[in-house]
Design a protein around this motif. Structure first.
Motif, PDB file in Angstrom:
ATOM      1  N   PRO A  29      29.109  35.671 -12.983  1.00  0.00           N
ATOM      2  CA  PRO A  29      30.011  35.514 -11.760  1.00  0.00           C
ATOM      3  C   PRO A  29      29.327  35.538 -10.562  1.00  0.00           C
ATOM      4  O   PRO A  29      28.455  36.406 -10.026  1.00  0.00           O
ATOM      5  CB  PRO A  29      30.855  36.791 -12.054  1.00  0.00           C
ATOM      6  CG  PRO A  29      30.415  37.803 -13.343  1.00  0.00           C
ATOM      7  CD  PRO A  29      29.001  37.001 -13.580  1.00  0.00           C
ATOM      8  N   THR A  30      29.878  34.622  -9.702  1.00  0.00           N
ATOM      9  CA  THR A  30      29.390  34.385  -8.134  1.00  0.00           C
ATOM     10  C   THR A  30      30.246  34.033  -7.379  1.00  0.00           C
ATOM     11  O   THR A  30      31.401  33.664  -7.836  1.00  0.00           O
ATOM     12  CB  THR A  30      28.269  33.248  -8.320  1.00  0.00           C
ATOM     13  OG1 THR A  30      28.863  32.097  -8.355  1.00  0.00           O
ATOM     14  CG2 THR A  30      27.231  33.348  -9.278  1.00  0.00           C
ATOM     15  N   TYR A 146      25.890  38.632 -16.615  1.00  0.00           N
ATOM     16  CA  TYR A 146      24.865  39.071 -15.721  1.00  0.00           C
ATOM     17  C   TYR A 146      24.967  39.250 -14.230  1.00  0.00           C
ATOM     18  O   TYR A 146      25.684  38.486 -13.917  1.00  0.00           O
ATOM     19  CB  TYR A 146      23.841  37.629 -15.809  1.00  0.00           C
ATOM     20  CG  TYR A 146      23.188  37.677 -17.550  1.00  0.00           C
ATOM     21  CD1 TYR A 146      24.090  37.060 -18.183  1.00  0.00           C
ATOM     22  CD2 TYR A 146      22.012  37.888 -17.716  1.00  0.00           C
ATOM     23  CE1 TYR A 146      23.591  36.753 -19.770  1.00  0.00           C
ATOM     24  CE2 TYR A 146      21.539  38.029 -18.884  1.00  0.00           C
ATOM     25  CZ  TYR A 146      22.261  37.504 -20.037  1.00  0.00           C
ATOM     26  OH  TYR A 146      21.807  37.441 -21.279  1.00  0.00           O
ATOM     27  N   PHE A 147      24.508  40.396 -13.858  1.00  0.00           N
ATOM     28  CA  PHE A 147      24.633  40.771 -12.590  1.00  0.00           C
ATOM     29  C   PHE A 147      23.429  41.248 -11.884  1.00  0.00           C
ATOM     30  O   PHE A 147      22.591  41.648 -12.441  1.00  0.00           O
ATOM     31  CB  PHE A 147      25.718  42.033 -12.374  1.00  0.00           C
ATOM     32  CG  PHE A 147      27.026  41.850 -12.815  1.00  0.00           C
ATOM     33  CD1 PHE A 147      28.099  41.390 -11.981  1.00  0.00           C
ATOM     34  CD2 PHE A 147      27.221  41.929 -14.397  1.00  0.00           C
ATOM     35  CE1 PHE A 147      29.248  41.188 -12.333  1.00  0.00           C
ATOM     36  CE2 PHE A 147      28.660  41.755 -14.806  1.00  0.00           C
ATOM     37  CZ  PHE A 147      29.845  41.063 -13.562  1.00  0.00           C
ATOM     38  N   LYS A 150      20.622  43.494  -6.676  1.00  0.00           N
ATOM     39  CA  LYS A 150      20.886  43.407  -5.372  1.00  0.00           C
ATOM     40  C   LYS A 150      22.118  44.091  -5.054  1.00  0.00           C
ATOM     41  O   LYS A 150      22.166  44.842  -3.912  1.00  0.00           O
ATOM     42  CB  LYS A 150      20.767  42.054  -4.858  1.00  0.00           C
ATOM     43  CG  LYS A 150      21.581  41.610  -3.683  1.00  0.00           C
ATOM     44  CD  LYS A 150      20.534  41.807  -2.647  1.00  0.00           C
ATOM     45  CE  LYS A 150      21.183  41.506  -1.268  1.00  0.00           C
ATOM     46  NZ  LYS A 150      22.497  40.850  -0.851  1.00  0.00           N
ATOM     47  N   ILE A 176      16.122  42.417  -8.128  1.00  0.00           N
ATOM     48  CA  ILE A 176      16.313  41.694  -6.862  1.00  0.00           C
ATOM     49  C   ILE A 176      15.381  40.593  -6.584  1.00  0.00           C
ATOM     50  O   ILE A 176      14.328  40.717  -6.706  1.00  0.00           O
ATOM     51  CB  ILE A 176      16.213  42.912  -5.634  1.00  0.00           C
ATOM     52  CG1 ILE A 176      17.265  43.787  -5.957  1.00  0.00           C
ATOM     53  CG2 ILE A 176      16.394  42.111  -4.450  1.00  0.00           C
ATOM     54  CD1 ILE A 176      17.126  45.052  -4.790  1.00  0.00           C
ATOM     55  N   ALA A 184      15.554  40.219   1.107  1.00  0.00           N
ATOM     56  CA  ALA A 184      16.363  40.105  -0.413  1.00  0.00           C
ATOM     57  C   ALA A 184      17.333  38.832   0.193  1.00  0.00           C
ATOM     58  O   ALA A 184      18.048  38.739   1.036  1.00  0.00           O
ATOM     59  CB  ALA A 184      17.339  41.226  -0.607  1.00  0.00           C
TER      60      ALA A 184
HETATM   61  P1  AMP Z   1      27.417  36.757  -4.933  1.00  0.00           P
HETATM   62  O1  AMP Z   1      27.367  35.418  -5.095  1.00  0.00           O
HETATM   63  O2  AMP Z   1      26.639  37.330  -3.735  1.00  0.00           O
HETATM   64  O3  AMP Z   1      28.952  37.619  -5.255  1.00  0.00           O
HETATM   65  O4  AMP Z   1      26.340  37.222  -6.127  1.00  0.00           O
HETATM   66  C1  AMP Z   1      26.772  36.782  -7.416  1.00  0.00           C
HETATM   67  C2  AMP Z   1      25.591  37.710  -8.455  1.00  0.00           C
HETATM   68  O5  AMP Z   1      24.380  37.016  -8.050  1.00  0.00           O
HETATM   69  C3  AMP Z   1      25.905  39.329  -8.050  1.00  0.00           C
HETATM   70  O6  AMP Z   1      25.623  39.787  -9.562  1.00  0.00           O
HETATM   71  C4  AMP Z   1      24.557  39.528  -7.262  1.00  0.00           C
HETATM   72  O7  AMP Z   1      24.128  40.934  -7.311  1.00  0.00           O
HETATM   73  C5  AMP Z   1      23.658  38.428  -7.824  1.00  0.00           C
HETATM   74  N1  AMP Z   1      22.830  38.490  -6.636  1.00  0.00           N
HETATM   75  C6  AMP Z   1      22.957  37.872  -5.462  1.00  0.00           C
HETATM   76  N2  AMP Z   1      21.721  37.857  -4.758  1.00  0.00           N
HETATM   77  C7  AMP Z   1      20.590  38.258  -5.331  1.00  0.00           C
HETATM   78  C8  AMP Z   1      19.195  38.684  -5.311  1.00  0.00           C
HETATM   79  N3  AMP Z   1      18.603  38.384  -4.019  1.00  0.00           N
HETATM   80  N4  AMP Z   1      18.561  39.007  -6.504  1.00  0.00           N
HETATM   81  C9  AMP Z   1      19.209  39.037  -7.882  1.00  0.00           C
HETATM   82  N5  AMP Z   1      20.471  38.961  -7.757  1.00  0.00           N
HETATM   83  C10 AMP Z   1      21.328  38.538  -6.609  1.00  0.00           C
END
Ligand code: AMP
Length: 284
Positions: A29-30, A146-147, A150, A176, A184
């Motif tokens: 999910p993003t 997968y999450f 961060k 991260i 980050a």
């Molecule tokens: P977002 O699009 O910001 O909602 O992030 C979607 C997924 O990507 C979430 O599970 C975040 O924790 C993961 N994520 C975002 N940035 C990072 C990062 N720098 N390293 C690892 N996972 C990340």
């Protein structure tokens, strides 16, 4: 190029066909504007599952009234390219009205874990996250999801939701991913101007200093937090929202480091709110 679908029905039909063929399915999910942090999740998903679905949805329900919903960055063409590179099989990119009918009135609300850390300054955030993630789980019915670490509180909250509500999905946390200078990676980094981008390094500096202190045997959390705060307060563009040291699983604040802890922070750089954290593991 990897296919983008906008309806729940299309996702369901595609996933059903995969499952009939015996394929395991992963969900990432993003909110889009993808970067190497997201890609690391997709790569981990592809390595362990025959099929990977990435959802791209800027979920209105998880934004507060004064937050950045309208300005949240978007670039679907680049997102599609990155998904393609990571071997993603399907992008689910619904409009808000596909996810929320006008008379929508069912929510997944969690107490406790959602109240501290980011929950203090973002009171509606985790209700939005839990609701949308459970909807995505119901729509895609993945074997694994997968999450990123961060968003450490989000990961803990999702793990608890899956446990409490007996959702049949395996939650995988991924490390991260950082820029070369330590910041980050985050879609919100695109809000930073040059001066702010430089100032944002104070988060990583504080993280490193906290890690060092604990590695050197510091146990008193208040002292550790004070030293980390001092580093950030040296930076005129930075304003601390919170720095906390909590039990890594329950997210309850701890005073002394006697077990595995999560040290998490949110810091405003100008108008942009950035988060970062580290986990210090003490084996049982
Ligand atoms: P977002 O699009 O910001 O909602 O992030 C979607 C997924 O990507 C979430 O599970 C975040 O924790 C993961 N994520 C975002 N940035 C990072 C990062 N720098 N390293 C690892 N996972 C990340």
């Amino acid at each position: 190029m990897v296919q983008i679908v906008k309806t729940i029905q299309e996702v369901r039909e595609t996933v059903k066909a995969w499952k009939r063929a015996g394929d395991q399915v992963a969900l990432v999910p993003t909110m889009g504007f993808l970067h190497e942090g997201h890609q690391s999740l997709m790569n981990a998903a592809k390595a362990a599952n025959a099929r990977v679905v990435v959802s791209i949805f800027v979920n209105p329900m998880q934004f507060g009234p004064t937050e950045d919903l309208a300005s949240y960055p978007r670039d679907l063409d680049k997102d599609q390219l990155l998904c393609q590179q990571s071997g993603v099989d399907l992008i689910f990119h619904p409009d808000a009205d596909e996810m929320y009918s006008p008379d929508f009135c069912s929510f997944v609300d969690m107490t406790g874990l959602t109240e501290g850390l980011c929950g203090s300054s973002r009171p509606v955030h985790f209700r939005g996250v839990c609701t949308v993630v459970s909807k995505l789980f119901n729509i895609v019915q993945p074997d694994r999801a997968y999450f990123g670490q961060k968003d450490a509180q989000q990961l803990a909250v999702i793990r608890r939701m899956v446990r409490d509500l007996n959702i049949d999905v395996q939650v995988i946390g991924c490390p991260i991913i950082r820029e070369q200078d330590g910041l980050a990676k985050s879609s919100r980094n695109s809000y930073l101007n040059r001066e702010e981008r430089q100032a944002a390094l104070c988060l990583h500096a504080a993280i490193q200093s906290g890690q060092q202190l604990i590695q050197n045997g510091a146990k008193d959390c208040q002292k550790i937090i004070t030293q980390m705060s001092a580093l950030i307060n040296q930076q005129p563009l930075a304003k601390i929202d919170y720095i906390s040291i909590v039990d890594a699983e329950t997210l309850i604040p701890v005073e002394q480091i006697t077990r595995s802890v999560l040290c998490a922070m949110a810091v405003y750089i100008g108008k942009t709110r950035l988060i970062d954290n580290f986990i210090f593991e003490i084996p049982n």
